[in-house]
Each structure stands twice: as structure tokens, then as C-alpha cells.
Design an enzyme around this catalytic site. Structure first.
Site, PDB file in Angstrom:
ATOM      1  CD  GLU A 165       0.885   0.176   2.975  1.00 34.48           C
ATOM      2  OE1 GLU A 165       0.756   1.549   2.924  1.00 34.48           O
ATOM      3  OE2 GLU A 165       1.573  -0.144   3.487  1.00 34.48           O
ATOM      4  CD  GLU A 308       7.251   1.877  -0.915  1.00 34.06           C
ATOM      5  OE1 GLU A 308       7.997   1.268  -1.651  1.00 34.06           O
ATOM      6  OE2 GLU A 308       7.656   3.241  -0.463  1.00 34.06           O
TER       7      GLU A 308
END
Length: 362
Positions: A165, A308
Site C-alpha cells: 500500500e 509498500e
């Protein structure tokens, strides 16, 4: 939705592990994960040749409350870096042979890049301290986008997915979700995120504590809690986890934010649980209780907090190495020594002399 993993395939994988000429359960959690993947896919000939990390990118209205070091503009900047192949997740994924699929699920402004999937469910969320973060239509669009992405990945031959994310403020939404689902306090769930000082940490805790008092979370459905306190990135990842169960593709849970989305998915659809693989234990305080609630045992405890999807992709080379042993090593019978016996309950030690003389090192 599948009712569970294929227990027969999982049993065959476990038997294969126990037949390999090495100490029983010598690769620990990695053996368990390979066995789990066999059960998920229904095939003990486990393969993870084509793999990807899906990075859900979205903005969060709660940033208005000063719960982060940076403002929402950073979400778009880093999302474009991921699409351009220059972010941390790209460097690490390149090394591990993992494709990166960044998704605009809810960035607060228009951005475009050939490598950025445009699946915007809304232009960011609202400030959940003032009103629910998403409408019912928005949260459902985000969940559906995650499910559809998994279907596309299956059609393209992907055999393993990881979740990631990018969204400023999403440790706040994740901590709020976990607190609401588990009945915990803000103090028990809120950490420093990307790096808050004492004043910022206290403010973040106050915001979540106030939200937990404002909304009757104990009487709300799991989807209502996600809609009220969550984010579009979390809803999209929840859809990815649901899609993994629906299409029988193993999906790796990343850190706190990914775990919060996994918890939402399991609360909404309990059948998702057996299809989740845990990569690492985040350093955020809510990480341990959420992993315990999900029944997951992360392989890596490296004090990670990069996000991430970087923790999830770290697990993949470890799985590659475990699968090399699983597929290529000789069995006890093939090297002509007696197979190890399981003496776990008796407290007896297993003699390793046979393997050592055969060139194995325990």
C-alpha cells in the site's frame, strides 16, 4: 467462496517434507507455508513461478487532524515513483523476480502513468473524526476492485500474490480498524507510523480514542467498521485477500496496514483465513495482537516499518529456497538411510549422524 484448503494436497506436501533427508521440520515455518500453498492450490507440486505485489494507493481524510509528518501530496508522488519503477518496493521486487502492480484505488487527485492501474473508487476518504470515511458504494467499489485484480492475475498465470500500500495516514486508519475489531484501546494499538514525535503520537492516540467513542463499533457490522474508520487502500487489499480465497491463489500479508485489511476481510468473510500467508511482524504495537487474532505466525521479525509491500516481498526468496529443497533434495530412501521418526512428545533427541555422514549439515 471455498470452504477451506485442500487437506489431501496439504497432507501429501507434508509427507514429502518428512521424506526429505534432513531433520524433520528443519525449515520450520517455511515448510508449513509450502504445505499451506499446496492446500490452497490443491496441488502438492508447488510452484510460484510468476508472482506479483499489488500496491494499493489512496489518500486518507484523517490527515487533516495532524496525525502524520507529511501531507497527502506525498501519496501521489510516491505512487508515481512506484509506477516509474524507482521506489523501494521496485528495487526489492526486481531482485526477487516479482512484478509490481501499483493501483490508484483512491488518490485524492488525478494522476496518470502507463504502469499505474486506474481503479479509483473515490478521491480519497473523508475525515472519520467528522463523518464515516467512505460511503457504502465507495467501500464496495474498492473491495470489488481488489477481487477483480486477483481474477485478472489468475488469468495471466500468476501463482503467488503479495499485498502492499501507499497512503499517507494509513497507520492511523489501520490502528483504528484493529482497535475497533479487537476491542482494544488507542494506547494499545497506536504507534509512531512513519515517525511521529511524542506530541504527534499523543495527538494520533487522541484522534482514534475520540473516534472509538463517537461510533458504536461494538454494534456495527465488519463492513460498516471498514467503511467508517478504514481507507480505500485497506478496502482494496481486503478485496485482494477475498479474491485469493475465491480464486485459490496464496496471498502474502505484509505489515500492520496489510494485516488490518486481512482482519477486515476475515471478519467480513471468515473463509478467507486459511488462504493468508504472513511475512513479517511489524514494529507497530497493534501488529502482534492482529497476527494473533488471525492465527498467523510471521516468518520474519526484523523490526520493519517500510510499507509498500516490502516485507511481503522479502518472504518470496525464502520460499524459493525452501521450494528448491522441497523439489530437489533426495529422500531418506534414495540415499539409503533410515528415515527420522517424530519424537517430539518423548523428549528424545534424534541422532543426526546418518545425515552428517551423507554430507548434510544440521
Amino acid at each position: 467462496m471455498p470452504c477451506g484448503i485442500d487437506e489431501a494436497a496439504a497432507a501429501r506436501a507434508a509427507e514429502r517434507w518428512d521424506s526429505i533427508a534432513k531433520p524433520l521440520k528443519g525449515l520450520g515455518r517455511l515448510e508449513e507455508l509450502v504445505t499451506q500453498i499446496a492446500g490452497i492450490t490443491g496441488n502438492e507440486n508447488v510452484r510460484i513461478g510468476k508472482r506479483a505485489v499489488i500496491v494499493m494507493c489512496a489518500d486518507n481524510g484523517i490527515v487533516e487532524e495532524g496525525v502524520t509528518q507529511t501531507d497527502s501530496e506525498v501519496t501521489a508522488i510516491v505512487s508515481l515513483n512506484i509506477a516509474g519503477g524507482t521506489a523501494s518496493i521496485n528495487r526489492m521486487s526486481d531482485r526477487a523476480g516479482i512484478d509490481v502492480i501499483p493501483v490508484d484505488i483512491g488518490i485524492a487527485r488525478e494522476i496518470a502513468h502507463p504502469n499505474l492501474r486506474a481503479m479509483k473508487a473515490a478521491y480519497g476518504t473523508r475525515n472519520f473524526l467528522k463523518e464515516p470515511a467512505m460511503s457504502e458504494q465507495e467501500v464496495c467499489r474498492a473491495v470489488d476492485a481488489g477481487i477483480r485484480l486477483v481474477r485478472e492475475c489468475r488469468e495471466q498465470g500468476y501463482e503467488l500474490l503479495a499485498t502492499g500500500e501507499m497512503g499517507i495516514g494509513n497507520t492511523t486508519t489501520s490502528s483504528a480498524l484493529i482497535a475497533a475489531y479487537l476491542g482494544l484501546s488507542a494506547k494499545e494499538t497506536v504507534g509512531r507510523g512513519a515517525g511521529l514525535n511524542e506530541e504527534g503520537l499523543a495527538r494520533k492516540r487522541r484522534v482514534i480514542a475520540q473516534a472509538l467513542k463517537t461510533y458504536p463499533v461494538e454494534r456495527m457490522s465488519p463492513l460498516e467498521i471498514l467503511r467508517t474508520l478504514g481507507g480505500l487502500d485497506l478496502a482494496g487489499m481486503a478485496g485482494v485477500f477475498m479474491g485469493g480465497a475465491l480464486y485459490r491463489i496464496p496471498v502474502i500479508v505484509d505489515g500492520l496496514i496489510s494485516a488490518a485489511a486481512a482482519l477486515a476481510a476475515v471478519r467480513i468473510c471468515p473463509q478467507v483465513r486459511p488462504f493468508l500467508l504472513a511475512s513479517h511482524l511489524s514494529r507497530e504495537p497493534a501488529a502482534e495482537p492482529v497476527m494473533k487474532e488471525l492465527g498467523l505466525s510471521p516468518v520474519i521479525d526484523g523490526h520493519l516499518a517500510l510499507g509498500e509491500g516490502t516485507g511481503a516481498v522479502l518472504l518470496v526468496p525464502m520460499l524459493d529456497m525452501a521450494l528448491e529443497v522441497y523439489r530437489e533434495n533426495d529422500s531418506f530412501a534414495e540415499i539409503g538411510i533410515e528415515a527420522y521418526q517424530e519424537y517430539e512428545d518423548s523428549g528424545k533427541n534424534v541422532d543426526t549422524a546418518g545425515l552428517e555422514s551423507a554430507g548434510e549439515i544440521r
